[in-house]
Design a protein around this motif. Structure first.
Motif, PDB file in Angstrom:
ATOM      1  N   VAL A  40       5.124  10.024  15.148  1.00  0.00           N
ATOM      2  CA  VAL A  40       3.861   9.724  16.826  1.00  0.00           C
ATOM      3  C   VAL A  40       4.021   8.854  17.839  1.00  0.00           C
ATOM      4  O   VAL A  40       3.859   8.637  19.245  1.00  0.00           O
ATOM      5  CB  VAL A  40       2.924   8.808  16.218  1.00  0.00           C
ATOM      6  N   VAL A  41       5.181   7.934  18.133  1.00  0.00           N
ATOM      7  CA  VAL A  41       5.761   6.949  18.726  1.00  0.00           C
ATOM      8  C   VAL A  41       7.209   6.760  18.467  1.00  0.00           C
ATOM      9  O   VAL A  41       7.524   6.738  17.233  1.00  0.00           O
ATOM     10  CB  VAL A  41       4.726   5.816  19.124  1.00  0.00           C
ATOM     11  N   LYS A  42       7.170   6.131  19.426  1.00  0.00           N
ATOM     12  CA  LYS A  42       8.975   6.197  19.558  1.00  0.00           C
ATOM     13  C   LYS A  42       9.146   4.760  19.474  1.00  0.00           C
ATOM     14  O   LYS A  42       8.960   3.923  19.983  1.00  0.00           O
ATOM     15  CB  LYS A  42       9.662   6.660  21.331  1.00  0.00           C
ATOM     16  N   ILE A  43      10.157   4.187  18.465  1.00  0.00           N
ATOM     17  CA  ILE A  43      10.495   3.120  18.610  1.00  0.00           C
ATOM     18  C   ILE A  43      12.032   2.845  17.918  1.00  0.00           C
ATOM     19  O   ILE A  43      12.412   3.104  18.323  1.00  0.00           O
ATOM     20  CB  ILE A  43       9.672   2.015  17.349  1.00  0.00           C
ATOM     21  N   SER A  44      12.148   1.065  18.763  1.00  0.00           N
ATOM     22  CA  SER A  44      13.411   0.452  19.035  1.00  0.00           C
ATOM     23  C   SER A  44      13.680   0.620  17.734  1.00  0.00           C
ATOM     24  O   SER A  44      13.060   0.455  16.950  1.00  0.00           O
ATOM     25  CB  SER A  44      13.984  -0.486  19.844  1.00  0.00           C
ATOM     26  N   PHE A  45      15.505  -0.027  17.403  1.00  0.00           N
ATOM     27  CA  PHE A  45      16.077  -0.361  16.135  1.00  0.00           C
ATOM     28  C   PHE A  45      15.457  -1.963  15.580  1.00  0.00           C
ATOM     29  O   PHE A  45      14.807  -1.996  15.057  1.00  0.00           O
ATOM     30  CB  PHE A  45      17.748  -0.425  15.734  1.00  0.00           C
ATOM     31  N   LEU A  46      15.011  -2.470  16.625  1.00  0.00           N
ATOM     32  CA  LEU A  46      14.778  -3.757  17.125  1.00  0.00           C
ATOM     33  C   LEU A  46      13.366  -3.845  16.487  1.00  0.00           C
ATOM     34  O   LEU A  46      12.374  -4.455  16.021  1.00  0.00           O
ATOM     35  CB  LEU A  46      14.593  -4.387  17.836  1.00  0.00           C
ATOM     36  N   GLU A  47      12.384  -2.625  16.855  1.00  0.00           N
ATOM     37  CA  GLU A  47      11.065  -2.553  16.724  1.00  0.00           C
ATOM     38  C   GLU A  47      10.932  -1.966  15.297  1.00  0.00           C
ATOM     39  O   GLU A  47       9.853  -2.297  14.226  1.00  0.00           O
ATOM     40  CB  GLU A  47      10.600  -1.470  17.556  1.00  0.00           C
ATOM     41  N   LEU A  48      11.693  -1.035  14.701  1.00  0.00           N
ATOM     42  CA  LEU A  48      12.008  -0.585  13.388  1.00  0.00           C
ATOM     43  C   LEU A  48      12.033  -1.830  11.966  1.00  0.00           C
ATOM     44  O   LEU A  48      11.440  -2.399  11.531  1.00  0.00           O
ATOM     45  CB  LEU A  48      13.306   0.296  13.361  1.00  0.00           C
ATOM     46  N   LEU A  49      13.123  -3.138  12.504  1.00  0.00           N
ATOM     47  CA  LEU A  49      13.283  -3.910  11.642  1.00  0.00           C
ATOM     48  C   LEU A  49      11.630  -4.852  11.426  1.00  0.00           C
ATOM     49  O   LEU A  49      11.615  -5.706  10.667  1.00  0.00           O
ATOM     50  CB  LEU A  49      14.687  -5.020  13.012  1.00  0.00           C
ATOM     51  N   SER A  50      10.768  -5.264  13.454  1.00  0.00           N
ATOM     52  CA  SER A  50      10.110  -5.477  12.961  1.00  0.00           C
ATOM     53  C   SER A  50       8.997  -5.828  12.340  1.00  0.00           C
ATOM     54  O   SER A  50       8.211  -6.356  11.476  1.00  0.00           O
ATOM     55  CB  SER A  50       9.590  -5.633  14.499  1.00  0.00           C
ATOM     56  N   LEU A  51       8.697  -3.946  12.070  1.00  0.00           N
ATOM     57  CA  LEU A  51       7.939  -3.069  10.455  1.00  0.00           C
ATOM     58  C   LEU A  51       8.150  -3.438   9.934  1.00  0.00           C
ATOM     59  O   LEU A  51       7.404  -3.768   8.413  1.00  0.00           O
ATOM     60  CB  LEU A  51       7.802  -1.722  11.234  1.00  0.00           C
ATOM     61  N   TYR A  52       9.651  -3.415   9.531  1.00  0.00           N
ATOM     62  CA  TYR A  52      10.588  -3.746   8.095  1.00  0.00           C
ATOM     63  C   TYR A  52       9.200  -5.208   7.938  1.00  0.00           C
ATOM     64  O   TYR A  52       9.350  -5.814   6.381  1.00  0.00           O
ATOM     65  CB  TYR A  52      11.294  -3.362   8.118  1.00  0.00           C
ATOM     66  N   ILE A  53      10.244  -5.999   8.315  1.00  0.00           N
ATOM     67  CA  ILE A  53       9.327  -7.366   8.626  1.00  0.00           C
ATOM     68  C   ILE A  53       7.412  -7.253   7.899  1.00  0.00           C
ATOM     69  O   ILE A  53       7.987  -8.515   7.149  1.00  0.00           O
ATOM     70  CB  ILE A  53      10.219  -8.609   9.685  1.00  0.00           C
ATOM     71  N   TYR A  54       7.312  -6.757   8.411  1.00  0.00           N
ATOM     72  CA  TYR A  54       5.761  -6.980   8.425  1.00  0.00           C
ATOM     73  C   TYR A  54       5.681  -6.602   6.556  1.00  0.00           C
ATOM     74  O   TYR A  54       4.816  -6.997   6.147  1.00  0.00           O
ATOM     75  CB  TYR A  54       5.306  -6.526   9.023  1.00  0.00           C
ATOM     76  N   THR A  55       6.361  -5.406   6.606  1.00  0.00           N
ATOM     77  CA  THR A  55       6.189  -5.108   4.909  1.00  0.00           C
ATOM     78  C   THR A  55       6.668  -6.069   3.609  1.00  0.00           C
ATOM     79  O   THR A  55       6.588  -5.673   2.770  1.00  0.00           O
ATOM     80  CB  THR A  55       6.705  -3.825   4.765  1.00  0.00           C
ATOM     81  N   LEU A  56       7.621  -7.049   4.224  1.00  0.00           N
ATOM     82  CA  LEU A  56       8.116  -7.792   3.619  1.00  0.00           C
ATOM     83  C   LEU A  56       7.738  -8.164   2.365  1.00  0.00           C
ATOM     84  O   LEU A  56       7.790  -8.544   1.074  1.00  0.00           O
ATOM     85  CB  LEU A  56       9.318  -9.052   4.342  1.00  0.00           C
ATOM     86  N   PRO A  57       6.396  -8.780   2.665  1.00  0.00           N
ATOM     87  CA  PRO A  57       5.419  -9.746   1.755  1.00  0.00           C
ATOM     88  C   PRO A  57       5.021  -8.734   0.358  1.00  0.00           C
ATOM     89  O   PRO A  57       4.850  -8.852  -0.201  1.00  0.00           O
ATOM     90  CB  PRO A  57       4.458 -10.279   2.984  1.00  0.00           C
ATOM     91  N   THR A  58       4.185  -7.314   0.812  1.00  0.00           N
ATOM     92  CA  THR A  58       4.073  -6.885   0.077  1.00  0.00           C
ATOM     93  C   THR A  58       4.980  -5.994  -0.160  1.00  0.00           C
ATOM     94  O   THR A  58       4.946  -5.822  -1.707  1.00  0.00           O
ATOM     95  CB  THR A  58       3.123  -5.696   1.103  1.00  0.00           C
ATOM     96  N   MET A  59       5.924  -6.291  -0.366  1.00  0.00           N
ATOM     97  CA  MET A  59       7.043  -5.436  -1.210  1.00  0.00           C
ATOM     98  C   MET A  59       7.747  -6.482  -2.395  1.00  0.00           C
ATOM     99  O   MET A  59       8.301  -6.163  -3.299  1.00  0.00           O
ATOM    100  CB  MET A  59       8.290  -5.438  -0.366  1.00  0.00           C
ATOM    101  N   ILE A  60       7.681  -8.056  -1.378  1.00  0.00           N
ATOM    102  CA  ILE A  60       8.549  -8.844  -2.707  1.00  0.00           C
ATOM    103  C   ILE A  60       6.559  -9.465  -3.377  1.00  0.00           C
ATOM    104  O   ILE A  60       7.526  -9.444  -4.779  1.00  0.00           O
ATOM    105  CB  ILE A  60       7.919 -10.619  -1.709  1.00  0.00           C
ATOM    106  N   PHE A  61       5.787  -9.217  -3.199  1.00  0.00           N
ATOM    107  CA  PHE A  61       4.802  -8.941  -4.217  1.00  0.00           C
ATOM    108  C   PHE A  61       4.441  -7.901  -4.992  1.00  0.00           C
ATOM    109  O   PHE A  61       4.462  -9.096  -6.622  1.00  0.00           O
ATOM    110  CB  PHE A  61       3.305  -8.957  -3.415  1.00  0.00           C
ATOM    111  N   PHE A  62       4.558  -7.337  -4.860  1.00  0.00           N
ATOM    112  CA  PHE A  62       5.316  -6.130  -6.223  1.00  0.00           C
ATOM    113  C   PHE A  62       6.737  -5.651  -7.027  1.00  0.00           C
ATOM    114  O   PHE A  62       6.829  -5.607  -8.079  1.00  0.00           O
ATOM    115  CB  PHE A  62       5.625  -4.835  -6.037  1.00  0.00           C
ATOM    116  N   VAL A  63       7.960  -6.329  -6.077  1.00  0.00           N
ATOM    117  CA  VAL A  63       9.339  -6.929  -6.942  1.00  0.00           C
ATOM    118  C   VAL A  63       9.280  -8.063  -7.255  1.00  0.00           C
ATOM    119  O   VAL A  63       9.928  -7.544  -8.394  1.00  0.00           O
ATOM    120  CB  VAL A  63      10.239  -6.696  -6.056  1.00  0.00           C
ATOM    121  N   ILE A  64       8.891  -9.206  -7.185  1.00  0.00           N
ATOM    122  CA  ILE A  64       9.182 -10.856  -8.848  1.00  0.00           C
ATOM    123  C   ILE A  64       8.254 -10.333  -9.685  1.00  0.00           C
ATOM    124  O   ILE A  64       9.172 -10.794 -10.460  1.00  0.00           O
ATOM    125  CB  ILE A  64       8.351 -11.413  -7.029  1.00  0.00           C
ATOM    126  N   PRO A  65       7.305 -10.067  -9.481  1.00  0.00           N
ATOM    127  CA  PRO A  65       7.051 -10.117 -10.858  1.00  0.00           C
ATOM    128  C   PRO A  65       7.002  -8.812 -12.331  1.00  0.00           C
ATOM    129  O   PRO A  65       7.575  -9.039 -13.234  1.00  0.00           O
ATOM    130  CB  PRO A  65       5.058  -9.640 -10.623  1.00  0.00           C
TER     131      PRO A  65
END
Length: 342
Positions: A40-65
């Motif tokens: 849908v949209v074009k994003i740069s590599f830095l913006e891709l990393l930003s989206l990845y950082i936004y998903t880190l809490p959810t990812m860590i939440f399921f990996v830690i337990p």
């Protein structure tokens, strides 16, 4: 103290490798999910990393337990089959001491999960959505010729030729299953994004749509379609307001309740599983076979299966019922199969 440090060292030697492996697998899945945004949209590599950082809490939440549970059981199992725990038991140590040793770290893990799920996850979810909506409203459309599955708002779009400089397209097809949608062919189209409103100017085409029980056909020389690309999402949601939606009438109430229940249950998973660690990990190396990995997978699968049923059908009561049930089952099995013999 030496025994406590020794158990912690054995736990850490398994926890961090398991955590890193699961974290890597989850990261690959997240990057695949984020890649779908570029349809849908074009994003740069830095913006891709930003989206990845936004998903880190959810990812860590399921990996830690999951990493914590696996590390606790496998570390105890390894010590048993190395004849180290049997020696400690012979010197007077009991499985109850193992539970007491792992209690502080289980409390720390549960507290961390509470903070990640109830504070960081809502904030990251809001930031993730705001980022996407801002990109949709500020950049040009991203349509590639001869590619299927491209979506703009409620419309699926296919085009044969494209001129990206002025957003002009030839032989375009639009399909929508919405109430006022239909099937549209046009020889030429010009698209524009005006502050998140998709405007499609079509020339020389046909519209097919269902009118009651008949198929209606309309020929046109010029046709303009407008569709919002921006979802209805509040920009001022804080942590408290985010979770208040679980108890107020709104379209997302059921989804928020399910998430609330899921986060509560999984956050209590380390504490509710304290008696499963000696139950699964403590073995007699002379008589028992090492099925620890299989038993760990069955236990984790059983817990998440119960959690899924509870969050789907009894989200509010399940927050209390599931941890108590899981703790009770673990304690009963521990008394029946472990404490009785060690």
């Amino acid at each position: 103290m030496r025994i406590k440090n020794y158990l912690f060292l054995s736990f850490a030697q398994i926890f961090f490798p398991v955590f890193l492996v699961l974290f890597f697998i989850a990261s690959v899945v997240i990057f695949i999910r984020i890649a779908g945004v570029t349809f849908v949209v074009k994003i740069s590599f830095l913006e891709l990393l930003s989206l990845y950082i936004y998903t880190l809490p959810t990812m860590i939440f399921f990996v830690i337990p999951l990493s914590f549970f696996v590390a606790c059981t496998l570390s105890l199992s390894r010590l048993c089959f190395d004849y180290e725990l049997p020696v400690l038991f012979a010197l007077g140590m009991s499985p109850a001491n193992i539970v007491k040793i792992f209690l502080p770290i289980a409390l720390l893990v549960s507290f961390t999960l509470f903070m990640v799920s109830f504070v960081l996850t809502p904030l990251s979810d809001v930031a993730y959505r705001q980022f996407l909506e801002q990109k949709k409203s500020s950049i040009h459309l991203n349509l590639s010729p001869n590619e299927f599955g491209q979506k703009l708002g409620d419309w699926l779009v296919y085009t044969q030729n494209a001129n990206e400089e002025n957003n002009t397209y030839e032989n375009i097809v639009l399909l929508s299953f919405a109430e006022n949608g239909g099937f549209i062919f046009a020889k030429e189209a010009h698209m524009a994004n005006q502050n998140g409103i998709m405007e499609v100017f079509l020339k020389d085409g046909k519209v097919y749509r269902q009118n009651q029980n008949e198929l209606e056909k309309i020929d046109f020389e010029k046709l303009t379609i407008r569709n919002s690309l921006i979802a209805d999402f509040s920009d001022n949601l804080g942590v408290l307001n985010y979770w208040k939606r679980a108890f107020l009438d709104n379209p997302k109430k059921d989804k928020i309740r399910q998430n609330l229940s899921l986060y509560m249950i999984v956050s209590l998973f380390p504490l509710a599983s304290l008696f499963y660690f000696p139950l699964i990990g403590v073995k007699n190396p002379r008589y028992d076979k090492n099925y620890t990995i299989l038993q760990t997978m069955l236990a984790v699968g059983g817990f998440y299966g119960i959690t899924y049923l509870a969050t789907s059908y009894l989200p509010l009561s399940g927050m209390i019922f599931v941890p108590l049930l899981w703790f009770s089952l673990g304690y009963f099995a521990y008394c029946r199969f472990v404490r009785k013999y060690y």
